[in-house]
Design an enzyme around this catalytic site. Structure first.
Site, PDB file in Angstrom:
ATOM      1  N   TYR A  26       0.840  -1.311   0.162  1.00 17.61           N
ATOM      2  CA  TYR A  26       0.072  -0.091  -0.095  1.00 17.61           C
ATOM      3  C   TYR A  26       0.752   1.142   0.089  1.00 17.61           C
ATOM      4  O   TYR A  26       0.513   2.020  -0.685  1.00 17.61           O
ATOM      5  CB  TYR A  26      -0.894   0.064   1.399  1.00 17.61           C
ATOM      6  CG  TYR A  26      -1.821   1.239   1.415  1.00 17.61           C
ATOM      7  CD1 TYR A  26      -2.786   1.566   0.663  1.00 17.61           C
ATOM      8  CD2 TYR A  26      -1.434   2.375   2.102  1.00 17.61           C
ATOM      9  CE1 TYR A  26      -3.557   2.646   0.634  1.00 17.61           C
ATOM     10  CE2 TYR A  26      -2.160   3.692   2.502  1.00 17.61           C
ATOM     11  CZ  TYR A  26      -3.138   3.716   1.456  1.00 17.61           C
ATOM     12  OH  TYR A  26      -3.728   4.965   1.690  1.00 17.61           O
ATOM     13  N   SER A 108      -3.342  12.441   8.359  1.00 19.16           N
ATOM     14  CA  SER A 108      -4.474  12.223   7.300  1.00 19.16           C
ATOM     15  C   SER A 108      -5.744  11.888   7.811  1.00 19.16           C
ATOM     16  O   SER A 108      -6.008  11.254   8.977  1.00 19.16           O
ATOM     17  CB  SER A 108      -4.092  10.814   6.597  1.00 19.16           C
ATOM     18  OG  SER A 108      -5.063  10.548   5.513  1.00 19.16           O
ATOM     19  N   TYR A 131     -10.004  15.715   3.562  1.00 22.06           N
ATOM     20  CA  TYR A 131     -10.745  15.150   2.230  1.00 22.06           C
ATOM     21  C   TYR A 131     -12.157  15.599   2.437  1.00 22.06           C
ATOM     22  O   TYR A 131     -12.806  15.442   3.442  1.00 22.06           O
ATOM     23  CB  TYR A 131     -10.739  13.734   2.094  1.00 22.06           C
ATOM     24  CG  TYR A 131      -9.469  13.080   1.755  1.00 22.06           C
ATOM     25  CD1 TYR A 131      -8.691  13.408   0.689  1.00 22.06           C
ATOM     26  CD2 TYR A 131      -8.854  11.889   2.547  1.00 22.06           C
ATOM     27  CE1 TYR A 131      -7.587  12.857   0.338  1.00 22.06           C
ATOM     28  CE2 TYR A 131      -7.768  11.374   2.021  1.00 22.06           C
ATOM     29  CZ  TYR A 131      -7.060  11.971   1.147  1.00 22.06           C
ATOM     30  OH  TYR A 131      -5.894  11.227   0.757  1.00 22.06           O
ATOM     31  N   THR A 157      -6.873  18.446   0.468  1.00 20.45           N
ATOM     32  CA  THR A 157      -6.413  17.652  -0.654  1.00 20.45           C
ATOM     33  C   THR A 157      -7.438  17.816  -1.801  1.00 20.45           C
ATOM     34  O   THR A 157      -8.369  17.539  -1.873  1.00 20.45           O
ATOM     35  CB  THR A 157      -6.333  16.217  -0.383  1.00 20.45           C
ATOM     36  OG1 THR A 157      -4.931  16.072   0.516  1.00 20.45           O
ATOM     37  CG2 THR A 157      -5.873  15.337  -1.707  1.00 20.45           C
ATOM     38  N   LYS A 253      -3.293  20.917  -1.448  1.00 17.93           N
ATOM     39  CA  LYS A 253      -2.269  19.871  -1.797  1.00 17.93           C
ATOM     40  C   LYS A 253      -2.977  19.212  -3.279  1.00 17.93           C
ATOM     41  O   LYS A 253      -4.017  18.831  -3.233  1.00 17.93           O
ATOM     42  CB  LYS A 253      -2.386  18.777  -0.809  1.00 17.93           C
ATOM     43  CG  LYS A 253      -1.489  17.614  -0.943  1.00 17.93           C
ATOM     44  CD  LYS A 253      -1.472  16.790   0.118  1.00 17.93           C
ATOM     45  CE  LYS A 253      -0.427  15.504  -0.032  1.00 17.93           C
ATOM     46  NZ  LYS A 253      -1.031  14.674  -1.168  1.00 17.93           N
ATOM     47  N   HIS A 277       0.326  13.153  -5.759  1.00 16.69           N
ATOM     48  CA  HIS A 277      -0.237  12.283  -4.956  1.00 16.69           C
ATOM     49  C   HIS A 277       0.560  10.955  -4.849  1.00 16.69           C
ATOM     50  O   HIS A 277       0.268   9.845  -4.829  1.00 16.69           O
ATOM     51  CB  HIS A 277      -1.710  11.485  -5.231  1.00 16.69           C
ATOM     52  CG  HIS A 277      -2.720  11.440  -3.921  1.00 16.69           C
ATOM     53  ND1 HIS A 277      -3.349  12.366  -3.460  1.00 16.69           N
ATOM     54  CD2 HIS A 277      -2.580  10.256  -3.078  1.00 16.69           C
ATOM     55  CE1 HIS A 277      -4.141  11.750  -2.327  1.00 16.69           C
ATOM     56  NE2 HIS A 277      -3.579  10.638  -2.088  1.00 16.69           N
TER      57      HIS A 277
END
Length: 383
Positions: A26, A108, A131, A157, A253, A277
């Site tokens: 990942y 995050s 997000y 983002t 971002k 990303h």
């Protein structure tokens, strides 16, 4: 042993041996053919440096500022999903290592440890990455939680309105916590130390989402929730709404095009991050370091420009700064350190980068990171 790790590549090899394959992959994968993922690293290697001699190299300084905050070097730990699956309590440990090193840590939205977890285990304000979802109530609550945790900056983002396809994740059947299939059971059985560490923590899922958004516990449910909640209609109007709701420092971002960079200036944000990303979204896009000069030119001195994607050494950091970046964000390097040795591994990652950055700057004839510009780059024709 961590002290034997001399490069980020050494930490990567150590992490590969310690972290279950599904979670290592990942962190170490890109979208589709991984063309952009590979270009992010390869394009740094094309940039050459000028060696200078017989100059005073004493009293060197790497300290500078990012969005007005003092940093010991122009580096921030980027927001990364599943961080807490590289090592138990990964986000907490990485934040503590960053705090001790004097560099920012950004949590995050898709973290394993929650905003509250990290805030309870650190002393200085960290940054939070957002997000934007269709459910604006959920977003407002997330922002309020970041405010309550005294987060010092919000990173919005922009390049994940639609989730890129990452073949390794699909083939591995990635989930958090892991599913009990024969394949996954074997992966875990061959990583007993990782399993032991995970058994000692209660943090196994998405701490910022579970309990705040319903029915999200593994990758399949996350993918379904993402499909429903990540908003493909995201626009510049939403940036204005987020800025007003947040009220603090805002970083955008995912900027990779000069036109978008110019729009960012008018958005009222404090900085942008030139980013693809990590090659995990639009495969076939240019590398971040290749895009950086054009975006710096488009923005001028009207906005602070940072970059991420492909940074694997202190030399890469210096090259990015020379091309106009005021800050360089690292994701995979600190994840490799985390997987290799927890908090001590992240510290080792930062020490490696700091040492490489310092020595390279000196050999280029410079003593202060704040004075670095394109003068240190070798621009010989044909190279």
């Amino acid at each position: 042993m961590l002290e034997n790790a001399l490069t980020i590549a050494d930490l990567k090899r150590m992490a590969r041996r310690r972290v279950p394959k599904m979670f290592f992959d990942y962190a170490d994968s890109g979208a589709w053919t991984e063309q952009t993922y590979n270009a992010n690293e390869a394009d740094f290697a094309k940039i050459l440096l000028r060696q200078r001699v017989l100059v005073d190299m004493t009293n060197r300084n790497l300290a500078t500022e990012m969005i007005g905050e003092p940093v010991s070097m122009p580096v921030a730990l980027a927001p990364t999903g599943f961080c807490g699956m590289q090592h138990a309590d990964g986000e907490i440990l990485a934040a503590q290592a960053a705090e001790a090193a004097g560099v920012p840590f950004c949590l995050s939205t898709m973290s394993i440890c929650s905003i509250e977890d990290v805030a309870a285990n650190t002393k200085k304000p960290f940054w939070f990455q957002l997000y934007v979802m269709r459910d604006r109530g959920f977003i407002e609550n997330l922002i309020d939680r970041a405010k309550a945790a005294n987060c010092a900056a919000l990173v919005m983002t922009l390049d994940l309105q639609i989730l890129g396809q990452r073949h390794k994740d699909l083939r591995n059947g990635l989930s958090a916590p892991p599913k009990w299939t024969p394949k996954h059971a074997w992966q875990l059985a061959t990583r007993p130390l990782w399993c032991l560490q995970m058994a000692r923590t209660k943090r196994h899922s998405f701490g910022n989402i579970v309990g705040h958004a319903s029915n999200v516990g593994d990758l399949s449910s996350l993918a379904s929730w993402t499909k429903e909640q990540f908003d493909p209609r995201l626009s510049w109007d939403d940036v204005a709404w987020i800025k007003e709701k947040w009220g603090g420092k805002l970083i955008l971002k995912g900027i990779l095009d000069p036109d978008d960079a110019r729009r960012s200036v008018d958005s009222g944000a404090d900085a942008i991050i030139v980013s693809n990303h990590g090659g995990r979204q639009l495969d076939g896009a240019r590398s971040s370091i290749a895009a950086l000069p054009g975006i710096v030119e488009a923005v001028g001195d009207r906005m602070e420009v940072h970059m991420d994607s492909g940074v694997r050494s202190g030399q890469d950091i210096l090259k990015a700064v020379a091309l106009g970046a005021k800050g360089v964000w690292i994701g995979r390097p600190f994840l490799y350190g985390l997987g290799a040795g927890g908090k001590a591994g992240v510290t080792r990652c930062l020490d490696i980068l700091r040492n490489e950055l310092d020595i390279t700057m000196a050999l280029c004839g410079k003593r202060d990171i704040r004075e670095i510009d394109t003068d240190i780059l070798d621009r010989q024709p044909g190279l």
